[in-house]
Each structure stands twice: as structure tokens, then as C-alpha cells.
Scaffold this motif. Structure first.
Motif, PDB file in Angstrom:
ATOM      1  N   GLY A  20       2.448 -28.961  28.590  1.00  0.00           N
ATOM      2  CA  GLY A  20       1.695 -28.792  29.829  1.00  0.00           C
ATOM      3  C   GLY A  20       1.428 -27.338  30.157  1.00  0.00           C
ATOM      4  O   GLY A  20       0.926 -27.023  31.239  1.00  0.00           O
ATOM      5  N   ALA A  21       1.771 -26.431  29.224  1.00  0.00           N
ATOM      6  CA  ALA A  21       1.507 -25.009  29.438  1.00  0.00           C
ATOM      7  C   ALA A  21       0.001 -24.762  29.506  1.00  0.00           C
ATOM      8  O   ALA A  21      -0.808 -25.568  29.023  1.00  0.00           O
ATOM      9  N   THR A  22      -0.378 -23.653  30.105  1.00  0.00           N
ATOM     10  CA  THR A  22      -1.778 -23.233  30.129  1.00  0.00           C
ATOM     11  C   THR A  22      -2.102 -22.591  28.784  1.00  0.00           C
ATOM     12  O   THR A  22      -1.452 -21.632  28.363  1.00  0.00           O
ATOM     13  N   ILE A  23      -3.105 -23.124  28.104  1.00  0.00           N
ATOM     14  CA  ILE A  23      -3.501 -22.634  26.787  1.00  0.00           C
ATOM     15  C   ILE A  23      -4.887 -22.010  26.899  1.00  0.00           C
ATOM     16  O   ILE A  23      -5.820 -22.633  27.415  1.00  0.00           O
ATOM     17  N   CYS A  24      -5.022 -20.783  26.414  1.00  0.00           N
ATOM     18  CA  CYS A  24      -6.292 -20.059  26.542  1.00  0.00           C
ATOM     19  C   CYS A  24      -6.736 -19.497  25.194  1.00  0.00           C
ATOM     20  O   CYS A  24      -5.897 -19.073  24.391  1.00  0.00           O
ATOM     21  N   SER A  25      -8.031 -19.497  24.976  1.00  0.00           N
ATOM     22  CA  SER A  25      -8.570 -18.801  23.809  1.00  0.00           C
ATOM     23  C   SER A  25      -9.565 -17.759  24.289  1.00  0.00           C
ATOM     24  O   SER A  25     -10.242 -17.939  25.297  1.00  0.00           O
ATOM     25  N   ILE A  26      -9.595 -16.668  23.563  1.00  0.00           N
ATOM     26  CA  ILE A  26     -10.562 -15.611  23.842  1.00  0.00           C
ATOM     27  C   ILE A  26     -11.485 -15.493  22.640  1.00  0.00           C
ATOM     28  O   ILE A  26     -11.027 -15.396  21.503  1.00  0.00           O
ATOM     29  N   CYS A  27     -12.771 -15.548  22.900  1.00  0.00           N
ATOM     30  CA  CYS A  27     -13.787 -15.371  21.869  1.00  0.00           C
ATOM     31  C   CYS A  27     -13.615 -16.397  20.748  1.00  0.00           C
ATOM     32  O   CYS A  27     -13.507 -17.583  20.990  1.00  0.00           O
ATOM     33  N   THR A  28     -13.533 -15.938  19.499  1.00  0.00           N
ATOM     34  CA  THR A  28     -13.518 -16.837  18.344  1.00  0.00           C
ATOM     35  C   THR A  28     -12.236 -17.639  18.212  1.00  0.00           C
ATOM     36  O   THR A  28     -12.168 -18.552  17.379  1.00  0.00           O
ATOM     37  N   ALA A  29     -11.219 -17.349  19.005  1.00  0.00           N
ATOM     38  CA  ALA A  29     -10.004 -18.161  18.969  1.00  0.00           C
ATOM     39  C   ALA A  29     -10.271 -19.600  19.397  1.00  0.00           C
ATOM     40  O   ALA A  29      -9.433 -20.481  19.167  1.00  0.00           O
TER      41      ALA A  29
ATOM     42  N   ALA B 112     -14.911  -8.750  26.641  1.00  0.00           N
ATOM     43  CA  ALA B 112     -14.577  -8.408  28.027  1.00  0.00           C
ATOM     44  C   ALA B 112     -14.332  -9.642  28.896  1.00  0.00           C
ATOM     45  O   ALA B 112     -13.672  -9.543  29.930  1.00  0.00           O
ATOM     46  N   THR B 113     -14.840 -10.810  28.507  1.00  0.00           N
ATOM     47  CA  THR B 113     -14.618 -11.996  29.339  1.00  0.00           C
ATOM     48  C   THR B 113     -13.165 -12.441  29.317  1.00  0.00           C
ATOM     49  O   THR B 113     -12.755 -13.230  30.167  1.00  0.00           O
ATOM     50  N   GLY B 114     -12.384 -11.948  28.354  1.00  0.00           N
ATOM     51  CA  GLY B 114     -10.947 -12.199  28.396  1.00  0.00           C
ATOM     52  C   GLY B 114     -10.322 -11.592  29.638  1.00  0.00           C
ATOM     53  O   GLY B 114      -9.354 -12.127  30.188  1.00  0.00           O
ATOM     54  N   ILE B 115     -10.887 -10.474  30.096  1.00  0.00           N
ATOM     55  CA  ILE B 115     -10.433  -9.853  31.341  1.00  0.00           C
ATOM     56  C   ILE B 115     -10.755 -10.764  32.513  1.00  0.00           C
ATOM     57  O   ILE B 115      -9.931 -10.979  33.407  1.00  0.00           O
ATOM     58  N   ASP B 116     -11.955 -11.320  32.532  1.00  0.00           N
ATOM     59  CA  ASP B 116     -12.354 -12.220  33.611  1.00  0.00           C
ATOM     60  C   ASP B 116     -11.437 -13.438  33.684  1.00  0.00           C
ATOM     61  O   ASP B 116     -11.014 -13.847  34.763  1.00  0.00           O
ATOM     62  N   LEU B 117     -11.137 -14.007  32.525  1.00  0.00           N
ATOM     63  CA  LEU B 117     -10.263 -15.172  32.492  1.00  0.00           C
ATOM     64  C   LEU B 117      -8.857 -14.814  32.964  1.00  0.00           C
ATOM     65  O   LEU B 117      -8.256 -15.541  33.759  1.00  0.00           O
ATOM     66  N   ALA B 118      -8.330 -13.693  32.499  1.00  0.00           N
ATOM     67  CA  ALA B 118      -6.983 -13.290  32.914  1.00  0.00           C
ATOM     68  C   ALA B 118      -6.926 -13.040  34.417  1.00  0.00           C
ATOM     69  O   ALA B 118      -5.957 -13.426  35.085  1.00  0.00           O
TER      70      ALA B 118
ATOM     71  N   LEU C  93     -16.415  -5.730  39.487  1.00  0.00           N
ATOM     72  CA  LEU C  93     -16.482  -7.012  40.186  1.00  0.00           C
ATOM     73  C   LEU C  93     -16.052  -8.117  39.246  1.00  0.00           C
ATOM     74  O   LEU C  93     -16.600  -8.263  38.163  1.00  0.00           O
ATOM     75  N   ARG C  94     -15.055  -8.891  39.661  1.00  0.00           N
ATOM     76  CA  ARG C  94     -14.611 -10.005  38.833  1.00  0.00           C
ATOM     77  C   ARG C  94     -15.640 -11.117  38.857  1.00  0.00           C
ATOM     78  O   ARG C  94     -16.193 -11.455  39.894  1.00  0.00           O
ATOM     79  N   ARG C  95     -15.884 -11.697  37.692  1.00  0.00           N
ATOM     80  CA  ARG C  95     -16.776 -12.844  37.584  1.00  0.00           C
ATOM     81  C   ARG C  95     -15.944 -14.087  37.338  1.00  0.00           C
ATOM     82  O   ARG C  95     -14.861 -14.012  36.779  1.00  0.00           O
TER      83      ARG C  95
END
Length: 307
Positions: free
Chosen positions: A101-110, A163-169, A193-195
Motif C-alpha cells: 500500500g506504499a505510494t509508488i512513483c515513477s519519473i520520466c521513463t521509469a 523537471a516534472t519530478g519536482i512537481d510530483l514531489a 510556481l508549482r504545477r
């Protein structure tokens, strides 16, 4: 209370910014008063970045057991060098992490790694715009959403990359600590500005900047930083030592829109963001250069309808 744990999963040939951008958000959160316990894991003893930089102090997957309160972030890698012969070194660990149930995230090609494990089956997801078609073709059982910064499906997040990894974090920090604190973190990082995930990958702050005209970039930067005041074409022309007529012509050639249209778009986007963070309407109108709250409401509403 123990700080939340964020576990960064590192493939060989990881892209540095995909990793470092998200890492910096959680590190800066600690600097601002909300600590995270950062860990770095890899199926490889000494992973190397796509740029050739090697990593030390990386834990083996077997030494880290994920629990439901953890955040696992898989950083993007160079797909052409992704070694699929090593799948069994990491797939069971990532599937087990998701099962807790952990939060799983991928950035870009991951996102390709999450898709390969089956974690994205039947779910919406995204990746870098240049890889969305390939991801959809290779994994038809998933639904790839184009032109989004990041996509959430239950507790799995996929981001568009770099850079969208920053937005997600930042979004994940906001989930836990609120918008006001996250605004402080973003400001500390000099992120203008955060998106959020509903914004398109070509947000107005990225739109109309695909050109290489330094003078027009200067003008755009000045506009973004001075929305609270009246901005004239004469003032902008003086800034870059170009006549107002020539600046008007060059701006339209470089960006595809007029200076006035650009100013209005940026004001609308900033107003939408500030309103979401709970600021008073009159203050937002002043910060964005509107003459009245009614004018601001009308223009922001029009932008929302058009988008």
C-alpha cells in the motif's frame, strides 16, 4: 514522531535530474521544518548515471523492507541501455512494495519499469512526451495519458519526466503538510510556481519558450516577475534595447502570440494558483495586476472554460 521515509530506486544509467529534482524537494522540506528519511536503493552494487557519474552509499534492495507509509520513487533511466535481463533482480521487490500500500512513483521513463511489473495494468499513467507512444504500444493493457505533468491512479503516480519530478514531489509534500508549507519549500528552491497533475506538460510557463531568442526570454522573465504592476511595451523595449515596434514583431515571431496575450495568460495562471492556495481574493488581484476582483474573476473563469 518518526519522519516519513522516501526510498529512491536507482537503475543503471539513471538520469541525474530525474533523481536529483525529487530528492531536493524532500531535502528542502527538511530544511523548512518537515523532515523526511531519505534512502537510496538499487539492484546494482554501484549504479552509474547516464552522464557517467557513479553512486556510492546505495543500499541493496534486500536490506530495505517497504511499509505502507513509505514513498518509493523510481527515477527515469536511459531506455536504450535498460537491461531487461536483470528483471528478476528488482521486479519482485517493486511488486512487494506496491502490495504493502506504499505510494509508488515513477519519473520520466521509469514508467516503463512500472508497466513491466504489471503495476500499471488497467490504470492511467504518463511519461515524457517523446515516449508516450512507445509506452502505449509496448503495454497496450495500460492507458497512457498525453500532455499531463503527472497522473495519479490510486497510490501509483507517474510523471512526465525531468523537471516534472519536482512537481510530483511537491504535490506529495502538499498532501502531507499542506499548501502553505509547500509554497515555502517551492520558494526556497526558487521554483516560481508549482504545477499540479491536471496542468498540461506545456504549462504557460513553458509554452511559448521553445525559441532561442535571448531578448524575448528576458522580456518573458520580466513579465513573470512583475505581474503586480502595469507593464508597458515601451518599458519592455527599453529593457532589451529594442524599439517597441521591433519588439512587438520579434515577440510574435518567437512565441506565436502577442505581448498582451502573453501577459494575460501568465496573470490568469498565477491567479488560479494563488486562489487555490487560499489567499484572499483582493490580495490575489493586486499581486496579479488586476484592477478589480471582478475583472480577475471574469478572466480566470474564461481561462478555465477555454482549457
Amino acid at each position: 514522531m518518526k519522519p516519513n521515509r522516501v526510498i529512491f530506486f536507482i537503475f543503471n544509467n539513471v538520469h541525474l535530474l530525474d533523481l536529483a529534482g525529487a530528492v531536493t524537494v524532500f531535502y528542502e522540506s527538511g530544511c523548512c521544518g518537515k523532515n523526511y528519511d531519505l534512502h537510496y536503493v538499487s539492484p546494482y552494487e554501484h549504479p552509474v548515471a547516464s552522464s557517467g557519474l557513479g553512486f556510492t552509499n546505495v543500499e541493496p534492495l534486500s536490506s530495505v523492507t517497504v511499509n505502507r507509509n513509505d514513498i518509493v520513487i523510481v527515477a527515469g533511466m536511459e531506455i536504450q541501455k535498460w537491461n531487461r535481463a536483470d528483471d528478476q533482480l528488482w521486479m519482485p521487490w517493486l511488486r512487494s512494495a506496491a502490495a504493502t500500500g506504499a505510494t509508488i512513483c515513477s519519473i520520466c521513463t521509469a514508467a516503463f519499469a512500472l508497466a513491466a511489473t504489471g503495476l500499471l495494468n488497467g490504470k492511467n499513467c504518463t511519461t515524457h512526451w517523446s515516449w508516450t507512444k512507445a509506452l502505449q504500444q509496448q503495454y497496450p493493457q495500460i492507458k497512457v495519458i498525453e500532455n499531463k505533468l503527472f497522473v495519479q491512479s490510486d497510490r501509483i503516480f507517474t510523471s512526465a519526466g525531468i523537471a516534472t519530478g519536482i512537481d510530483l514531489a511537491l504535490y506529495l509534500v502538499e498532501e502531507q503538510h499542506g499548501a502553505a508549507f509547500t509554497h515555502t519549500v517551492a520558494k526556497d528552491m526558487v521554483v516560481y510556481l508549482r504545477r499540479d497533475g491536471m496542468d498540461s506538460q506545456d504549462s504557460v510557463y513553458l509554452q511559448n519558450r521553445q525559441h532561442i531568442d535571448h531578448h524575448i526570454h528576458q522580456v518573458q522573465d520580466f513579465i513573470i516577475k512583475n505581474l503586480h504592476q502595469k507593464i508597458t511595451i515601451g518599458e519592455l523595449a527599453e529593457l532589451v534595447f529594442i524599439s517597441p515596434r521591433n519588439l512587438t514583431r520579434l515577440f510574435k515571431i518567437a512565441t506565436g502570440i502577442t505581448i498582451g496575450q502573453y501577459i494575460q495568460s501568465v496573470r490568469q495562471e498565477k491567479a488560479k494558483h494563488l486562489l487555490k492556495t487560499g489567499h484572499k481574493i483582493a490580495w490575489v488581484a493586486c499581486q496579479c495586476g488586476y484592477n478589480s476582483t471582478s475583472q480577475m474573476r471574469k478572466l480566470v473563469r474564461a481561462r478555465s472554460v477555454n482549457n
